[in-house]
Write a protein that holds these residues in place. Structure first.
Motif, PDB file in Angstrom:
ATOM      1  N   ALA A 233     -35.857  15.349 -28.224  1.00 18.99           N
ATOM      2  CA  ALA A 233     -34.817  16.238 -27.895  1.00 18.99           C
ATOM      3  C   ALA A 233     -33.637  15.748 -28.841  1.00 18.99           C
ATOM      4  O   ALA A 233     -32.871  16.600 -28.975  1.00 18.99           O
ATOM      5  CB  ALA A 233     -34.226  16.125 -26.447  1.00 18.99           C
ATOM      6  N   THR A 234     -33.985  14.853 -29.955  1.00 16.15           N
ATOM      7  CA  THR A 234     -32.896  14.540 -30.811  1.00 16.15           C
ATOM      8  C   THR A 234     -32.822  15.489 -31.969  1.00 16.15           C
ATOM      9  O   THR A 234     -34.141  15.429 -33.010  1.00 16.15           O
ATOM     10  CB  THR A 234     -33.255  13.174 -31.166  1.00 16.15           C
ATOM     11  N   ASN A 235     -32.164  16.411 -32.133  1.00 17.28           N
ATOM     12  CA  ASN A 235     -31.921  17.147 -33.188  1.00 17.28           C
ATOM     13  C   ASN A 235     -32.807  18.037 -33.363  1.00 17.28           C
ATOM     14  O   ASN A 235     -33.343  18.763 -34.534  1.00 17.28           O
ATOM     15  CB  ASN A 235     -31.664  16.519 -34.492  1.00 17.28           C
ATOM     16  N   GLU A 236     -33.668  18.409 -31.998  1.00 23.22           N
ATOM     17  CA  GLU A 236     -34.712  19.421 -32.180  1.00 23.22           C
ATOM     18  C   GLU A 236     -34.503  20.459 -31.145  1.00 23.22           C
ATOM     19  O   GLU A 236     -34.005  20.214 -30.095  1.00 23.22           O
ATOM     20  CB  GLU A 236     -36.029  18.607 -31.980  1.00 23.22           C
ATOM     21  N   PRO A 237     -34.705  21.776 -31.528  1.00 24.75           N
ATOM     22  CA  PRO A 237     -34.533  22.908 -30.571  1.00 24.75           C
ATOM     23  C   PRO A 237     -35.835  22.812 -29.797  1.00 24.75           C
ATOM     24  O   PRO A 237     -36.884  22.163 -30.043  1.00 24.75           O
ATOM     25  CB  PRO A 237     -34.584  24.081 -31.616  1.00 24.75           C
ATOM     26  N   ASN A 238     -35.660  23.677 -28.577  1.00 26.03           N
ATOM     27  CA  ASN A 238     -36.969  23.415 -27.696  1.00 26.03           C
ATOM     28  C   ASN A 238     -37.583  24.824 -28.181  1.00 26.03           C
ATOM     29  O   ASN A 238     -38.300  25.211 -27.015  1.00 26.03           O
ATOM     30  CB  ASN A 238     -36.380  23.534 -26.486  1.00 26.03           C
ATOM     31  N   ARG A 239     -37.681  25.405 -29.270  1.00 29.95           N
ATOM     32  CA  ARG A 239     -38.357  26.538 -29.573  1.00 29.95           C
ATOM     33  C   ARG A 239     -39.756  26.056 -30.035  1.00 29.95           C
ATOM     34  O   ARG A 239     -40.109  25.063 -30.633  1.00 29.95           O
ATOM     35  CB  ARG A 239     -37.756  27.113 -30.733  1.00 29.95           C
ATOM     36  N   PHE A 240     -40.886  26.894 -29.678  1.00 32.78           N
ATOM     37  CA  PHE A 240     -42.262  26.600 -29.740  1.00 32.78           C
ATOM     38  C   PHE A 240     -42.417  26.866 -31.207  1.00 32.78           C
ATOM     39  O   PHE A 240     -41.951  27.653 -32.136  1.00 32.78           O
ATOM     40  CB  PHE A 240     -43.066  27.495 -29.086  1.00 32.78           C
ATOM     41  N   PHE A 241     -43.563  26.204 -31.620  1.00 35.90           N
ATOM     42  CA  PHE A 241     -44.162  26.330 -33.047  1.00 35.90           C
ATOM     43  C   PHE A 241     -44.473  27.738 -33.202  1.00 35.90           C
ATOM     44  O   PHE A 241     -45.160  28.506 -32.743  1.00 35.90           O
ATOM     45  CB  PHE A 241     -45.403  25.580 -32.872  1.00 35.90           C
ATOM     46  N   SER A 242     -43.496  28.494 -34.296  1.00 36.04           N
ATOM     47  CA  SER A 242     -43.803  29.649 -34.757  1.00 36.04           C
ATOM     48  C   SER A 242     -44.414  30.023 -36.037  1.00 36.04           C
ATOM     49  O   SER A 242     -44.993  29.241 -36.734  1.00 36.04           O
ATOM     50  CB  SER A 242     -42.380  30.062 -34.902  1.00 36.04           C
ATOM     51  N   MET A 243     -44.645  31.526 -36.009  1.00 36.37           N
ATOM     52  CA  MET A 243     -45.274  31.908 -37.261  1.00 36.37           C
ATOM     53  C   MET A 243     -44.814  31.538 -38.425  1.00 36.37           C
ATOM     54  O   MET A 243     -45.549  31.190 -39.439  1.00 36.37           O
ATOM     55  CB  MET A 243     -45.314  33.648 -37.252  1.00 36.37           C
ATOM     56  N   LYS A 244     -43.249  31.531 -38.767  1.00 40.22           N
ATOM     57  CA  LYS A 244     -42.690  30.863 -39.853  1.00 40.22           C
ATOM     58  C   LYS A 244     -42.931  29.442 -40.122  1.00 40.22           C
ATOM     59  O   LYS A 244     -42.997  29.007 -41.048  1.00 40.22           O
ATOM     60  CB  LYS A 244     -41.071  31.064 -39.705  1.00 40.22           C
ATOM     61  N   ASP A 245     -42.941  28.553 -38.822  1.00 46.61           N
ATOM     62  CA  ASP A 245     -43.234  27.156 -39.083  1.00 46.61           C
ATOM     63  C   ASP A 245     -44.435  27.061 -39.658  1.00 46.61           C
ATOM     64  O   ASP A 245     -44.765  26.243 -40.251  1.00 46.61           O
ATOM     65  CB  ASP A 245     -43.126  26.402 -37.527  1.00 46.61           C
ATOM     66  N   ALA A 246     -45.536  27.856 -39.262  1.00 45.02           N
ATOM     67  CA  ALA A 246     -46.946  27.502 -39.336  1.00 45.02           C
ATOM     68  C   ALA A 246     -47.231  28.086 -40.943  1.00 45.02           C
ATOM     69  O   ALA A 246     -47.961  27.589 -41.853  1.00 45.02           O
ATOM     70  CB  ALA A 246     -47.751  28.380 -38.562  1.00 45.02           C
ATOM     71  N   PHE A 247     -46.693  29.323 -41.553  1.00 44.31           N
ATOM     72  CA  PHE A 247     -47.104  29.813 -42.647  1.00 44.31           C
ATOM     73  C   PHE A 247     -45.920  30.242 -43.820  1.00 44.31           C
ATOM     74  O   PHE A 247     -46.333  30.631 -44.752  1.00 44.31           O
ATOM     75  CB  PHE A 247     -47.863  31.325 -42.149  1.00 44.31           C
ATOM     76  N   GLY A 248     -44.838  29.809 -43.252  1.00 40.27           N
ATOM     77  CA  GLY A 248     -43.446  29.952 -44.085  1.00 40.27           C
ATOM     78  C   GLY A 248     -43.794  29.173 -45.526  1.00 40.27           C
ATOM     79  O   GLY A 248     -43.596  29.854 -46.676  1.00 40.27           O
TER      80      GLY A 248
END
Length: 523
Positions: A267-282
């Motif tokens: 949880a340190t400086n990390e959002p709790n948002r799931f691994f997204s399309m942009k994270d994968a393919f950006g």
């Protein structure tokens, strides 16, 4: 000298280890040569036979080599076990020495029915295989319902062969291979369920999904398409707006992460948002010099409506295609009849003809289908689909406590299995073994020191008191650091995630079925 001796590893394991060492040496020795000569090699092939499947296959193979850091290793030379032959599975010996079912037809009689002179009498509906291999069975079980529906509605989902006989718009498209880096060529809309006519050897056509957003930038860039496929293979399927109801870690679990010292680094400086399309393919889009689109519907549409059905189609149909090709040539061995593996596509590519894929492409297609389902189940669990109380109770229960194979001595299921679930949901499967060990190093050292050296939670140290008395501080620190650097292999991580998902989602809409990972025998 001591009279005691340690048992040697299994011969199969030693053989595989030797193969891996040799392949590592060969890949390092030839990597620069492959990269430097890739354009020359492709140009040479284009000059000889024209632009078509061969150029796309070469680019797929090159991209896979450049991005070769998968969750489980793949090898161009590994797929020497014939699962698509005309002989029965009982006549072959599988590479993993475990089971020979679905390595071809169930018997020689069924094999002759499948590809013999009277095979047309037994032909089933479109995309219903006569040769049901282990990959066909596994692909059906792992594929989502919508993938099966798309494949069932299409008479022949082989986009690499669709073309001259398909319904086309008046605008003339450019061939995929002929403008691999072009962003100006238009895409021709083609009805997926139309009857395609066969093309000449080495020729490709272009298609897009009917009544869907423009897929031109995906279609015309072979390297981008191959990179997307490798990313799915390595990291799993990211969260999407159309396929996921949950987009964040459940609040109760995230609060637990922030309050628990063993989980706080997540949880340190990390959002709790799931691994997204942009994270994968950006980063892939940036490398291809394409701006990340505000609307990712075309990309999601390509993945859900084209690539994943193609993966299932490969699992179902390639064995029969190759066996029939061999039978038509009067041969009983597919490896004699089909092109060399170097000339076949190692990745599932919808714009390459089905018969031009290798067994490795089927293995990768099966792994992609499985990891799509696995990632959806992981997000369901940590997104609140399973209550925090039920999750804790399961992780402290006997199922995970008994699973000690391949994990370090310090592994604690209700801490470290929870960590890998969360980290996979937040960053993808591959990150669990490529990033997590470094990030949690200090926390693991504290855990090892507290559990084994100092004692924790009112318990005595796990190490024998005689050892603790004799060892110096430096020796104990070195021992703690050495233990903390141990981490499960990617295969062990995936099996633990699969076991947790199968148990925790048993009665849910995101159920994961933990069936054998057949692609392991191909890697």
């Amino acid at each position: 000298t001591s009279n005691c001796s340690l048992p040697l590893p299994d011969a199969t394991y030693l053989d595989r280890l030797l193969v891996q060492i040799v392949e590592k040496l060969e890949s390092y020795a030839g990597l620069d040569l492959v990269q430097d000569s890739s354009n020359v090699e492709i140009s040479s092939k284009q000059g000889k036979k024209g632009i078509g499947n061969e150029s796309v296959i070469s680019r797929n193979r090159l991209v896979m080599r450049q991005l070769k850091t998968p969750i489980r290793g793949t090898s161009d030379k590994s797929n020497q076990v014939l699962f698509a032959g005309g002989l029965s599975g009982s006549d072959k010996r599988p590479q993993d020495h475990s089971s020979d079912y679905f390595l071809g037809a169930a018997s020689s009689d069924l094999a002759s029915i499948s590809v013999g002179a009277d095979s047309s009498r037994y032909q089933r509906g479109p995309n219903v295989p006569l040769l049901v291999t282990r990959f066909a069975l596994g692909g059906i079980l792992q594929a989502d319902d919508y993938v099966i529906d798309i494949l069932a509605r299409s008479e022949k989902l082989d986009l690499g062969r669709a073309g001259s006989g398909a319904k086309q718009t008046q605008q003339q498209p450019a061939t995929i291979g002929s403008s691999a880096n072009s962003e100006t060529a238009d895409v021709t809309s083609v009805a997926v369920d139309s009857k395609p006519d066969g093309l000449a050897d080495g020729q490709e056509s272009t298609v897009s999904i009917k009544k869907k957003p423009d897929l031109n930038y995906i279609k015309t860039k072979t390297d981008l398409r191959a990179s997307i496929c490798v990313t799915l293979l390595q990291r799993g399927y990211p969260a999407s707006g159309s396929g996921d109801k949950l987009s964040n870690v459940g609040m109760d679990l995230w609060t637990e992460c922030m309050s628990n010292p063993a989980l706080s680094f997540l949880a340190t400086n990390e959002p709790n948002r799931f691994f997204s399309m942009k994270d994968a393919f950006g980063c892939l889009y940036k490398k291809a010099e394409i701006d990340w689109p505000e609307n990712v519907e075309p990309l999601e549409d390509y993945l859900r409506s084209v690539l994943l059905p193609h993966c299932l189609g490969l699992c179902l149909n390639l064995a029969g295609e190759q066996t029939k090709l061999a039978a038509d040539q009067g041969k009983s061995d597919v490896y004699v009849a089909r092109p060399a593996v170097e000339d076949l596509c190692p990745l599932p590519d919808p714009f390459v003809r089905l018969s031009d894929h290798s067994e490795q492409a089927v293995s990768n297609a099966y792994a992609i289908l499985r990891r799509v389902r696995l990632m959806k189940s992981i997000r369901f669990i940590v997104g609140g689909g399973v209550s925090l109380g039920d999750l804790k109770e399961f992780l402290r229960g006997p199922t995970m406590r008994k699973q000690t194979m391949g994990v370090p001595v310090w592994w604690c299921p209700w801490i470290h299995d929870l960590v890998i679930l969360l980290y996979a949901a937040l960053h993808g499967l591959q990150s669990v073994t490529s990033e997590l060990p470094r990030l949690q190093q200090q926390f693991v050292e504290d855990h090892v020191r507290g559990t084994f050296v100092k004692g924790a939670n009112g318990k005595s140290p796990a190490l024998p008191s005689s050892f603790l008395k004799q060892a110096s501080e430096e020796e104990l620190d070195a021992w703690v650091r050495m233990q903390a650097q141990e981490f499960p292999t990617p295969a062990v991580i995936e099996h633990r995630l699969a076991l947790m998902c199968s148990q925790l989602t048993a009665n849910s809409s995101e159920r994961y079925d933990h069936i054998p990972m057949f692609d392991e025998a191909m890697s």
